[in-house]
Every structure is written in C-alpha cells, then in structure tokens.
Design an enzyme around this catalytic site. Structure first.
Site, short mmCIF file in Angstrom:
data_model
loop_
_atom_site.label_atom_id
_atom_site.label_comp_id
_atom_site.label_asym_id
_atom_site.label_seq_id
_atom_site.Cartn_x
_atom_site.Cartn_y
_atom_site.Cartn_z
CG LEU A 73 -2.22 0.80 1.13
CD1 LEU A 73 -3.10 0.28 0.00
CD2 LEU A 73 -2.99 0.74 2.44
CG ASP A 74 1.36 3.47 -3.60
OD1 ASP A 74 2.13 2.49 -3.65
OD2 ASP A 74 0.75 3.91 -4.58
NE ARG A 75 5.16 9.57 3.52
CZ ARG A 75 5.42 10.86 3.29
NH1 ARG A 75 5.80 11.26 2.09
NH2 ARG A 75 5.31 11.76 4.25
CG HIS A 133 2.43 4.31 -8.39
ND1 HIS A 133 3.50 5.13 -8.70
CD2 HIS A 133 2.54 4.08 -7.06
CE1 HIS A 133 4.21 5.39 -7.63
NE2 HIS A 133 3.64 4.75 -6.61
#
Length: 303
Positions: free
Chosen positions: A138-140, A241
C-alpha cells in the site's frame, strides 16, 4: 529477519548486507564507499557499540579486514525523522493476521527517510510483534485497509492467496468527471516502469493491468473549479500505482496526485493535501479456516 544475530530494537529489525567481491582493505573502507551519506565516524561509533556484526553475531571493529562473500548486520539509523501526526487503527487480530486501517502519509515499511515513522515499526514497537510482516503493498500516499502476517508458519498461505488473486479489493477515489462513463467501465493497459524511477507509465502492447471503475456520486464543487466525483475502483491486477496511472490516463487524475500525470516537486513535510485514494475494503476466504473475511476502513474521503 528471523534469527538475525542482532535483536529487534525499538521495533526496528536489523538490516543486512552481502559483502560483494572487491579490493577494499577494511570493512570500514567498504561501508563509507557503499553509504556515502554515512560518515566513517558514524560507522566507527556503531562498531564501538557492537552494532555491526557478522552472521554469527561477532562484532566488527574499525580495522576489521574486508572479506567478501559473507554478510554484515547493522541497525539503520536516521538522525532527524519527520513525525507523522496521524494514527493507525487495528481492525482485527487473531493468531495469524493483523488488519490495520492505515492513515495517509505513513509508509508501510522503512524506506528512504522514514524508519520509526512507518506502519510496520510502529506496530512492532507498540504491540510487541517481532514476527510481523506485511502481506501486500500500500503506497505511503494511500490510506486504508492493510493486512499483516503475525505467524511465520502460516504466512505462506496468506501470501499465496494474494499471489493467486484470491482477494477482492475495493478502493475509493475522488477525481474529475469521466465524460464517457458508462457502466460497467473497464480500463486495461500495459504498464511498465517509467521515469523518474518512482513512476510507472503505459506503453503499447498486450495489457497487463485491469481496473473496473464505478462512478458513485457527484460531490460539492465549492472547493474546486471543476466537478469532483467519488469513484469505486476494483483492481483486478496489482501493478504499482495502477489506479493512479489508469485514472490519469483517462484524463481524471486522482485529486492531489503529485506523481500523475506530471511528477511535481517534492512536498517534503507538507501533509495538508492527502491523495484522495482509500483502500476501502478487502474480502477473501481464509485459507486456514475457510471462513469468509471482510474488512472495511472507517476513514472517509472528502473534498
């Protein structure tokens, strides 16, 4: 790392590095060249504290000869780490998994200029969970549901579940008006690594990414010059992304996205404009119990 020669310290597991073939005379000489931003004095101080060791836990000293082929273990340190003023919330825990509602801006694992201010290290430190490990990414910049493994013995079963796409993920995003929207809307493309290194891009060829898009509602336009809609997103694939790239390619980049369609200058420590992307829910059949699992974030996206 399990059975590392250095213990977990304040929630941080030791890092390790394989010693490559080369002509360095001492380990200190190698380390100062390998990590130019860390001074020789800093490495000497770590060695004096016994915090640079080999596989067997034997400490190195400043004059230890360089011997390639082995590993060294050490603690990564950051002098001035920016506090992340947002808290995670535990949604579920049993003997195998921990499910967490992650806030925006908090990285999942140590990376770059973040070490203690990461979800993994916070949870290890607060709840004494030395074997904790994330099951997926999970992206920042993204908030929402994140699953961790608590048990080394059962970790593979949950990892396999994600690898085989046995998990249904639903996201929410705020973005502009998709003018040609008609349900069901499915977007596919071929995604590859782009430039700069942290971005992805699309290219011609067989699609390797797929997202199902559902427009939910029109939100207030008072804060924005254009119409903003709430979307439900279901990524069939899990490319880096992916949702950000797909909505940008459709001409409706996610609100406050600083990577797509154009990489904007780094906001540094500005946390006033979170990316309007939320991992709303995760659903799967538990590989151990056969029970249906459903976890949902309590967070809300607004304009």
């Amino acid at each position: 790392m399990h059975n590392a020669p250095l213990p977990i310290r304040d929630g941080v597991a030791p890092s390790y590095l394989w010693l490559q073939k080369g002509n360095w005379k001492t380990l200190l000489e190698f380390l100062t060249q390998r990590f130019p931003d860390v001074s020789a004095a800093t490495w000497q101080d770590r060695m004096l504290r016994g915090e640079v060791v080999d596989d067997g836990g034997t400490p190195y000293s400043a004059d230890s000869p360089y011997r390639w082929g082995g590993r060294i273990f050490y603690y990564r340190e950051i002098d001035a780490e920016t506090p992340i003023p947002f808290e995670e919330h535990i949604l579920f825990q049993d003997q195998h998994i921990l499910v967490v509602d992650k806030p925006h801006f908090l990285p999942v694992i140590p990376t770059g200029r973040f070490l203690h201010e990461t979800l993994l290290v916070r949870l290890k430190r607060k709840h004494n969970l030395p074997d904790l490990s994330p099951i997926h990414r999970l992206d920042r910049e993204t908030a929402g549901v994140m699953i961790f493994s608590l048990n080394i013995a059962s970790r593979g079963a949950y990892q396999f579940l994600f690898q085989q796409r046995g998990v249904t993920k639903q996201y929410e995003a705020l973005a502009g008006d998709l003018a040609d929207y008609q349900a069901p809307f499915i977007y596919r493309s071929r995604m590859v690594e782009g430039t700069p290194f942290f971005r992805m891009q699309e290219q011609a060829g067989t699609p390797n990414s797929e997202t199902h898009i559902e427009r939910l509602e029109l939100l207030s336009q008072t804060a924005h010059p254009n119409a903003i809609y709430r979307y439900r997103l279901h990524p069939v694939t899990g490319r880096k992304h992916q949702l950000r790239v797909h909505l940008s390619a459709l001409g409706i980049p996610i609100l406050n996205d600083d990577f797509y369609p154009v990489a904007l200058p780094c906001k540094a420590d500005d946390m006033t404009r979170p990316l309007k992307l939320l991992a709303r829910s995760i659903q799967f059949i538990d590989p151990l119990s056969g029970q249906e699992r459903y976890f949902e974030s309590a967070r809300q996206l607004d304009c």
